[in-house]
Motif scaffolding. Structure first.
Motif, PDB file in Angstrom:
ATOM      1  N   SER A 171       0.841  -1.202   0.000  1.00 39.42           N
ATOM      2  CA  SER A 171       0.000   0.000   0.000  1.00 39.42           C
ATOM      3  C   SER A 171       0.875   1.251   0.000  1.00 39.42           C
ATOM      4  O   SER A 171       0.599   2.215  -0.718  1.00 39.42           O
ATOM      5  N   TYR A 172       1.928   1.234   0.824  1.00 47.07           N
ATOM      6  CA  TYR A 172       2.850   2.383   0.846  1.00 47.07           C
ATOM      7  C   TYR A 172       3.463   2.570  -0.537  1.00 47.07           C
ATOM      8  O   TYR A 172       3.510   3.680  -1.070  1.00 47.07           O
ATOM      9  N   THR A 213      11.248   2.794   3.687  1.00 49.59           N
ATOM     10  CA  THR A 213      12.283   2.384   4.646  1.00 49.59           C
ATOM     11  C   THR A 213      11.544   1.809   5.851  1.00 49.59           C
ATOM     12  O   THR A 213      10.316   1.953   5.972  1.00 49.59           O
ATOM     13  N   ARG A 214      12.318   1.238   6.762  1.00 48.88           N
ATOM     14  CA  ARG A 214      11.687   0.663   7.960  1.00 48.88           C
ATOM     15  C   ARG A 214      10.864   1.718   8.717  1.00 48.88           C
ATOM     16  O   ARG A 214       9.735   1.462   9.129  1.00 48.88           O
ATOM     17  N   GLU A 225       5.664   4.239  10.369  1.00 54.10           N
ATOM     18  CA  GLU A 225       4.778   5.405  10.520  1.00 54.10           C
ATOM     19  C   GLU A 225       3.466   5.199   9.747  1.00 54.10           C
ATOM     20  O   GLU A 225       2.371   5.475  10.247  1.00 54.10           O
ATOM     21  N   PHE A 226       3.599   4.688   8.526  1.00 57.24           N
ATOM     22  CA  PHE A 226       2.424   4.448   7.673  1.00 57.24           C
ATOM     23  C   PHE A 226       1.488   3.431   8.337  1.00 57.24           C
ATOM     24  O   PHE A 226       0.278   3.618   8.428  1.00 57.24           O
TER      25      PHE A 226
END
Ligand code: CMC
Length: 378
Positions: free
Chosen positions: A52-53, A62-63, A68-69
């Motif tokens: 999705s990101y 990134t990790r 956060e997402f």
């Protein structure tokens, strides 16, 4: 068809109406890329959250970006009590109609209502991605006469979805198969529902309107309804040895085998194989290998159609997976919607970024100009 100098392309088949960086489909070779990444790599290695990101932001996270997402999604799952009330009021309708109604109504409670900027649309898109599973499962519980199961923020998207369905956390294999199913359904270019969303955005309407319309478009059997159709077919077939006769009779009556054929693919839909293994394992695990046997027998019976470019599509195997998880048939299309959310959000954002009114024309074939006849003289 050509009318004078005008060429009419019915169904807009193979018409390119814009450019996209979202996904690439080679229908002849059976290739699907999301933002340049092969669907096989994503199905084998990614998660719904990461995919999705990738779709929404354009690159693999990134990790810390992923964390956060994911945190944003997890914290946005609740739906307002007023929406639960609306779901109760329309609970007798098909789950897709309920979902469409609830998504439309959610716009009234969204903190970014009325703001169609890129940032606000992105925030609304993420909230909707998180809320759609809750709507589907809230409705499911209400119509079963149970209290809805509140979403849990300590579970990932797919696990939480199954948790809200059954009221218990699924085992890892089951959750991971649902996660894969969501990845495979996440995006598919200018399909009917994404095109619908773009048409709505083309008028500068908002994302809730676009996704409401996309849900309506997805609800039709030629688009999202195929998994439900496949399961109905498998139940009617009953045993693998009945499949050949069933398919022959259906085709001779001019019927269509659900889960076969695609507007774009002339080779096998590359998404299908990832769910095939899931059906095989699941049907053996639950001690009902006949379901896998029935599907394989239908594929065998459809072999002559492969020469005409009619192969299995993603929904051929999906329905049996849902069925074996105890999910009722009318929730199959809503599951497609849960998976397709990031794709719709991406299509909305991309359309907004370089917006244009989508307004094709129709060739008029009605009568020539007529004199108006007053009603008492007709
Ligand atoms: N079974 C039997 N014949 C078929 C099928 C099928 N599933 N699909 C297409 N055909 C035949 C059709 O009868 C027609 O034959 P003829 O030329 O002799 O009239 C020919 O193939 C072309 O069909 P079409 O409807 O013009 O092709 P299309 O590109 O408009 O159809 C489709 C695409 C998906 C609507 C169609 O294949 C279909 O109805 N499939 C069954 C429903 C289905 O599985 N839908 C899910 C699609 S994948 C999920 C998604 O991305 O939405």
């Amino acid at each position: 068809m050509t009318t004078g100098e005008i060429q009419v392309i019915r169904g807009l088949a193979d018409v390119y109406f814009d450019r996209t960086e979202s996904s690439f489909i080679d229908g002849k070779k059976g290739v699907l890329l999301y933002r340049g990444y092969n669907i096989h790599d994503l199905a084998d290695n990614s998660t719904f959250e990461e995919t999705s990101y990738l779709l929404i932001h354009g690159s693999l996270p990134t990790r810390s970006q992923l964390a956060e997402f994911d945190a944003q999604l997890r914290s946005s799952r609740e739906i307002p009590d007023e929406i639960v009330g609306i779901i109760r009021a329309v609970k007798a309708s098909h789950p897709m109609d309920v979902l469409r109604t609830a998504v439309s109504a959610l716009s009234a409670y969204d903190p970014d209502a009325g703001d169609n900027s890129h940032e606000a649309t992105l925030r609304k898109g993420l909230r909707l991605t998180a809320q759609v599973p809750t709507i589907v499962m809230t409705h499911y519980a209400i119509r079963e006469g149970r209290q809805p199961v509140a979403p849990r923020s300590d579970l990932n998207h797919a696990t939480n979805f199954l948790y809200m369905f059954a009221g218990e956390v699924p085992d890892e294999d089951t959750a991971s198969l649902m996660d894969k199913d969501f990845i495979l359904h996440a995006e598919h270019g200018s399909n009917a529902s994404s095109f619908t969303a773009r048409v709505v955005i083309g008028t500068n309407a908002d994302i809730h309107g676009a996704i409401t319309a996309a849900i309506a478009s997805l609800s039709g059997p030629a688009h999202g309804g195929a998994a439900e159709g496949v399961m109905k077919m498998a139940l009617e077939i009953g045993e693998p040895e009945n499949a050949a006769r069933y398919v022959k009779d259906l085709l001779s009556e001019g019927g269509r085998v659900m889960g076969f054929g695609h507007r774009v693919y002339r080779a096998e839909d590359p998404r299908a194989r990832h769910l095939r293994a899931g059906v095989q394992k699941l049907s053996e695990d639950v001690g009902e290998p006949k379901w896998f046997g029935i599907l394989e027998a239908v594929i065998e019976a459809m072999q002559p159609y492969a020469r005409r470019g009619i192969h299995v599509n993603v929904d051929f195997f999906a329905g049996v997976i849902y069925y074996l998880n105890g999910i009722p048939e009318d929730l199959f299309v809503p599951i497609f919607a849960v998976g397709r959310m990031p794709g719709w959000v991406l299509q909305v954002l991309e359309q907004q970024q370089n917006n244009i009114l989508l307004r094709p024309r129709l060739v008029y074939t009605g009568p020539e100009e007529q004199p108006y006849v007053p009603i008492e003289q007709r």
